[in-house]
Write a protein that holds these residues in place. Sequence first.
Motif, PDB file in Angstrom:
ATOM      1  N   MET A   1       0.845  -1.188   0.000  1.00 44.28           N
ATOM      2  CA  MET A   1       0.000   0.000   0.000  1.00 44.28           C
ATOM      3  C   MET A   1       0.884   1.244   0.000  1.00 44.28           C
ATOM      4  N   ARG A   2       0.484   2.228  -0.763  1.00 41.73           N
ATOM      5  CA  ARG A   2       1.221   3.489  -0.831  1.00 41.73           C
ATOM      6  C   ARG A   2       1.187   4.175   0.533  1.00 41.73           C
ATOM      7  N   LYS A   3       2.272   4.849   0.859  1.00 42.76           N
ATOM      8  CA  LYS A   3       2.434   5.510   2.162  1.00 42.76           C
ATOM      9  C   LYS A   3       1.306   6.513   2.443  1.00 42.76           C
ATOM     10  N   ASN A   4       0.986   7.371   1.458  1.00 38.10           N
ATOM     11  CA  ASN A   4      -0.063   8.376   1.675  1.00 38.10           C
ATOM     12  C   ASN A   4      -1.427   7.743   1.937  1.00 38.10           C
ATOM     13  N   LEU A   5      -1.714   6.646   1.259  1.00 36.50           N
ATOM     14  CA  LEU A   5      -2.990   5.968   1.472  1.00 36.50           C
ATOM     15  C   LEU A   5      -3.049   5.363   2.874  1.00 36.50           C
ATOM     16  N   LYS A   6      -1.948   4.792   3.320  1.00 33.46           N
ATOM     17  CA  LYS A   6      -1.891   4.219   4.667  1.00 33.46           C
ATOM     18  C   LYS A   6      -2.102   5.312   5.724  1.00 33.46           C
ATOM     19  N   GLY A  78      -3.567  14.673  -8.234  1.00 34.36           N
ATOM     20  CA  GLY A  78      -2.265  14.238  -7.736  1.00 34.36           C
ATOM     21  C   GLY A  78      -2.374  13.216  -6.621  1.00 34.36           C
ATOM     22  N   MET A  79      -3.289  13.467  -5.681  1.00 33.99           N
ATOM     23  CA  MET A  79      -3.470  12.505  -4.579  1.00 33.99           C
ATOM     24  C   MET A  79      -3.952  11.163  -5.119  1.00 33.99           C
ATOM     25  N   MET A  80      -4.916  11.211  -6.064  1.00 34.86           N
ATOM     26  CA  MET A  80      -5.429   9.968  -6.647  1.00 34.86           C
ATOM     27  C   MET A  80      -4.325   9.241  -7.405  1.00 34.86           C
ATOM     28  N   THR A  81      -3.531   9.974  -8.171  1.00 34.95           N
ATOM     29  CA  THR A  81      -2.428   9.353  -8.911  1.00 34.95           C
ATOM     30  C   THR A  81      -1.442   8.709  -7.942  1.00 34.95           C
ATOM     31  N   ASP A  82      -1.111   9.421  -6.880  1.00 35.25           N
ATOM     32  CA  ASP A  82      -0.127   8.934  -5.920  1.00 35.25           C
ATOM     33  C   ASP A  82      -0.530   7.607  -5.292  1.00 35.25           C
ATOM     34  N   VAL A  83      -1.807   7.429  -5.003  1.00 34.07           N
ATOM     35  CA  VAL A  83      -2.228   6.177  -4.358  1.00 34.07           C
ATOM     36  C   VAL A  83      -2.614   5.101  -5.371  1.00 34.07           C
ATOM     37  N   SER A  84      -2.564   5.436  -6.663  1.00 34.84           N
ATOM     38  CA  SER A  84      -2.953   4.473  -7.702  1.00 34.84           C
ATOM     39  C   SER A  84      -1.765   3.801  -8.375  1.00 34.84           C
ATOM     40  N   ILE A  85      -0.631   4.489  -8.449  1.00 33.15           N
ATOM     41  CA  ILE A  85       0.530   3.929  -9.143  1.00 33.15           C
ATOM     42  C   ILE A  85       1.200   2.865  -8.277  1.00 33.15           C
ATOM     43  N   PRO A  86       1.966   1.960  -8.908  1.00 34.25           N
ATOM     44  CA  PRO A  86       2.660   0.935  -8.128  1.00 34.25           C
ATOM     45  C   PRO A  86       3.622   1.541  -7.101  1.00 34.25           C
ATOM     46  N   VAL A  87       3.826   0.839  -6.015  1.00 37.66           N
ATOM     47  CA  VAL A  87       4.743   1.270  -4.962  1.00 37.66           C
ATOM     48  C   VAL A  87       6.120   1.528  -5.569  1.00 37.66           C
ATOM     49  N   LYS A  88       6.785   2.547  -5.116  1.00 38.83           N
ATOM     50  CA  LYS A  88       8.120   2.990  -5.545  1.00 38.83           C
ATOM     51  C   LYS A  88       8.125   3.654  -6.917  1.00 38.83           C
ATOM     52  N   SER A  89       6.971   3.806  -7.550  1.00 32.65           N
ATOM     53  CA  SER A  89       6.913   4.542  -8.813  1.00 32.65           C
ATOM     54  C   SER A  89       6.860   6.033  -8.508  1.00 32.65           C
ATOM     55  N   ARG A  90       7.093   6.840  -9.537  1.00 35.93           N
ATOM     56  CA  ARG A  90       7.096   8.294  -9.353  1.00 35.93           C
ATOM     57  C   ARG A  90       6.173   8.921 -10.387  1.00 35.93           C
ATOM     58  N   TRP A  91       5.702  10.107 -10.077  1.00 35.75           N
ATOM     59  CA  TRP A  91       4.823  10.821 -11.002  1.00 35.75           C
ATOM     60  C   TRP A  91       5.046  12.324 -10.867  1.00 35.75           C
ATOM     61  N   ILE A  92       4.674  13.040 -11.911  1.00 32.54           N
ATOM     62  CA  ILE A  92       4.723  14.494 -11.874  1.00 32.54           C
ATOM     63  C   ILE A  92       3.702  15.023 -12.884  1.00 32.54           C
ATOM     64  N   GLU A 143      -8.366  18.075 -17.363  1.00 30.18           N
ATOM     65  CA  GLU A 143      -7.683  16.846 -17.757  1.00 30.18           C
ATOM     66  C   GLU A 143      -6.210  17.112 -17.479  1.00 30.18           C
ATOM     67  N   ILE A 144      -5.690  16.403 -16.492  1.00 27.92           N
ATOM     68  CA  ILE A 144      -4.312  16.627 -16.052  1.00 27.92           C
ATOM     69  C   ILE A 144      -3.435  15.516 -16.607  1.00 27.92           C
ATOM     70  N   THR A 145      -2.357  15.901 -17.263  1.00 21.29           N
ATOM     71  CA  THR A 145      -1.409  14.915 -17.776  1.00 21.29           C
ATOM     72  C   THR A 145      -0.389  14.631 -16.690  1.00 21.29           C
ATOM     73  N   MET A 146      -0.401  13.399 -16.214  1.00 20.57           N
ATOM     74  CA  MET A 146       0.554  12.951 -15.205  1.00 20.57           C
ATOM     75  C   MET A 146       1.565  12.027 -15.868  1.00 20.57           C
ATOM     76  N   ASN A 147       2.845  12.344 -15.722  1.00 20.75           N
ATOM     77  CA  ASN A 147       3.884  11.486 -16.252  1.00 20.75           C
ATOM     78  C   ASN A 147       4.285  10.510 -15.151  1.00 20.75           C
ATOM     79  N   VAL A 148       4.139   9.224 -15.448  1.00 20.64           N
ATOM     80  CA  VAL A 148       4.428   8.156 -14.477  1.00 20.64           C
ATOM     81  C   VAL A 148       5.681   7.418 -14.898  1.00 20.64           C
ATOM     82  N   ARG A 149       6.583   7.229 -13.951  1.00 23.95           N
ATOM     83  CA  ARG A 149       7.808   6.457 -14.164  1.00 23.95           C
ATOM     84  C   ARG A 149       7.823   5.290 -13.186  1.00 23.95           C
ATOM     85  N   LEU A 150       7.936   4.085 -13.717  1.00 19.60           N
ATOM     86  CA  LEU A 150       8.007   2.891 -12.869  1.00 19.60           C
ATOM     87  C   LEU A 150       9.452   2.662 -12.468  1.00 19.60           C
ATOM     88  N   THR A 151       9.648   2.209 -11.240  1.00 20.71           N
ATOM     89  CA  THR A 151      11.023   1.939 -10.779  1.00 20.71           C
ATOM     90  C   THR A 151      11.183   0.504 -10.366  1.00 20.71           C
TER      91      THR A 151
END
Length: 151
Positions: A1-6, A78-92, A143-151
Amino acid sequence: MRKNLKIYKQMRRLPFGDKLFSFVVCRLAPYFDSIKPKVTALQPGYAEVKIKKRRRVTNHLNTVHAIAMCNMAELAGGMMTDVSIPVKSRWIPVGMTVEYLKKAKTDLTAYAQGENIDWNTEGDKLVPVEVKDTEGNLVFRAEITMNVRLT
């Protein structure tokens, strides 16, 4: 689980937990404090953010300022993106397209919905956010464009 969601789920159990969580978010990203947001729902694929119509967020027409709605949309997305992406991934966020549909004369709620977004791939994701007034009228859409990078 993502830190912010916890953290959100833990604080939610406390009296005024939504308010406390929102305060912490604004301490980490101080610019959002200008709208005094309240995160009222947060889970993978979904977030809600509320703001009160008050003098500091209004314009010369006594309606909620366009940029205040942009801020709440970016926070919800941003909050929704943060808790939706895989753990340790990054977004902006890298872009945002907005539509002002109706005068915002009341308190507002932003709804970020990402249930249909594939969060397990890299690249730009288009995050839809709707802002509604207290009567349920759609006043703003982003419509917000979020760039997601998997790590």
